[in-house]
Design a protein around this motif. Structure first.
Motif: not given
Length: 557
Positions: A35-50
């Motif tokens: 979950l930490k691995f997934v969370t780190d991906l989400h936090r790093e790329f969420r603004n790029h995705i948005k």
């Protein structure tokens, strides 16, 4: 054995809240480190995705104001320069026939044993994204990669296990637009595709590379992209994952589905962004037809004929396929063909042979055009597809070096946008309605891949049904055939819905109609067909229904 432990909770990193029900098997996937691995991906790329999704909305506004998609002048240098992607790994060189299906346990075993070269395990269009399906799918894939997967079919009293020789495994996560409402990160739903990718990669990359990838992988399919900026995000995700795992850059490989109209003008750019991680492009033809309607939803001069008439012989579809082959082979990667949705018709040998002949004809067209492989929806189609490709390719694993398709260099924007020819009929409207309602009914109950009228339907074909009905209603099209001159109106559509629901009841039986989700599906499908504004995706609206109403999904929602 009941593995549900009520009152138990997952051990999660700070900022993560899991709303899906607890299950001891799921907990082996949803570990704190994973979950930490997934969370780190989400936090790093969420603004790029948005940002990428906002650019999609801007493009839609332009198209709705009359603009047409086309090649980007700013990236002409990428299209004109000579460059190639990284060499194709030996483990992924031969992809003559690929079978696709959801990450259901029995399906995974049968697909890996099917004789196909590749099995694309699907978290996207062939899967209803309930918490149960998604997490059980991760458990199933981990067992498959470990080689320990088995399934006891109690009805047939048969145990299914893997053969010694199995297909290579590719995994398709969800598209950028789909959230995962059961996992909240910093108070917002996680990005669905990063959950699918992250959990699978974290638990399987080491064993996959040893057993399936010969030092490469894992292998993925990437759906629903509209622009190369979205491919760049995926490339950055792959690089971060490789760095965290301590494996060589370029180990992860992915095939991108070209299944949106804007993406056909970005094929070189998409491959360029994924240069070290690419193993090709695929003609996702059903979603491509859906995207054609969606892109031109405000263009009444671009109405489609009946969906059964929009095949690969239509000029805009042939141009798309030919340009994809030329682009891929010029850049040194696979050009994969489209889906054969036929399924065996066991009760009618004559009809079954006619269906197989259609498949052979379609595959012969693909291999002669230069495709390196193709898709099938059912194990029963594998021998016919494989025979056609083997007969025309011999011992060669692919046609990357031998089929350059230089004649496709002159394909223009006009070729790719040509309006498809054909008629619009009452039967087309009825088929759309009947298929759409039945598919949504299955999807709401957790089934994402549905055999209907001797074809395997998934979200892509249901989307064609929905948007075509919407388009015909929006512009009041005049029908051809026996109803020549009749206009499609809300009144006519209402009558068609009633009559098709009656036909569905006759076909499935009154008891099944009552037990199933047919009336709820009818309401959702009808609402989307008659909505003033076209929803981007059928599954987004229906997903909210799953999250709120699906049994055993959660004790916390």
């Amino acid at each position: 054995m009941d593995l549900v432990t009520y009152g138990s909770y997952y051990d999660v990193p700070e900022g993560v809240d899991i709303r899906g029900r607890y299950d001891a098997e799921f907990a082996k996937i949803l570990t704190k480190d994973a979950l930490k691995f997934v969370t780190d991906l989400h936090r790093e790329f969420r603004n790029h995705i948005k940002y990428a999704l906002e650019r999609r909305r801007e493009a839609k506004r332009r198209y709705n104001e009359g603009a047409l998609p086309g090649f980007d002048p700013a990236t002409r240098y990428i299209r004109e320069q000579e460059w190639v992607c990284a060499p194709v790994p030996p483990a992924a060189a031969d992809r003559k026939v690929e079978i696709t299906g959801p990450v259901e346990r029995k399906m995974i075993i049968n697909a890996l044993n099917s004789g196909a070269k590749v099995f694309m395990a699907d978290f996207e269009d062939a899967l209803s994204p309930s918490w149960e399906n998604l997490m059980r799918g991760q458990v199933n894939l981990k067992d498959a990669v470990d080689g320990t997967i088995s399934f006891h079919d109690k009805v047939r009293n048969r145990v299914y296990k893997l053969n010694d020789q199995t297909a290579k495994l590719f995994v398709r996560p969800r598209g950028w637009h789909l959230p995962e409402a059961h996992i909240l990160i910093d108070g917002e739903p996680a990005t669905g595709c990063l959950v699918d990718f992250g959990l699978f990669f974290y638990h399987n990359h080491s064993e996959f590379r040893r057993t399936q990838g010969a030092g490469f992988g894992p292998f993925f399919y990437l759906p629903k992209m509209e622009h190369s900026r979205e491919a760049k995000i995926w490339n950055n995700v792959f690089e971060k994952a490789e760095k965290v795992a301590g494996i060589e850059r370029g180990s992860i490989r992915a095939t991108v589905l070209i299944e949106t109209l804007p993406a056909v003008f970005q094929m070189n750019e998409i491959l360029y962004e994924l240069k070290e991680h690419s193993v090709g492009l695929n003609c996702g033809r059903w979603d491509y037809i859906f995207s054609y309607v969606k892109t031109f939803q405000a263009h009444p001069d671009r109405l489609l004929p009946d969906r059964v008439q929009v095949g690969m012989t239509q000029h805009f579809m042939k141009s798309y396929s030919d340009l994809l082959i030329r682009t891929c082979h010029r850049r040194g990667v696979h050009a994969m063909g489209g889906m054969s949705a036929q399924i065996p018709i066991k009760e009618d040998p004559v009809a079954n042979e006619l269906a197989l002949e259609l498949v052979r004809k379609d595959k012969l067209r693909e291999v002669k055009a230069g495709h390196d492989g193709t898709w099938a929806a059912h194990p029963g189609l594998i021998p016919a597809c494989m025979e056609v490709f083997n007969n025309n390719m011999g011992n060669a694993p692919n046609q990357i070096e031998t089929s350059k398709r230089e004649d496709a260099a002159n394909i223009t924007e006009q070729d790719l946008l040509q309006i498809p020819r054909g008629v619009r009929t009452m039967e087309g409207l009825r088929l759309n309605t009947r298929v759409g309602i039945q598919y949504v009914a299955a999807w709401l109950t957790g089934i994402g891949s549905v055999p209907l009228y001797n074809l395997m339907e998934d979200a892509a074909t249901a989307e064609i049904s929905r948007v075509q009905n919407w388009q015909w209603l929006r512009y009041g099209v005049e029908l051809n055939g026996d109803e020549l001159g009749v206009k499609v109106s809300r009144e006519l559509f209402g009558r068609v819905v009633e009559e098709e629901m009656a036909r569905i009841e006759k076909e499935v039986g009154t008891e099944k109609l009552k037990r199933g989700m047919y009336r709820e599906a009818c309401k959702i499908f009808t609402s989307q067909c008659t909505s003033p504004a076209l929803d981007d995706f059928l599954t987004l609206d229906a997903y909210n229904y799953i999250v709120l109403h699906h049994p055993k999904e959660s004790s916390k929602l």
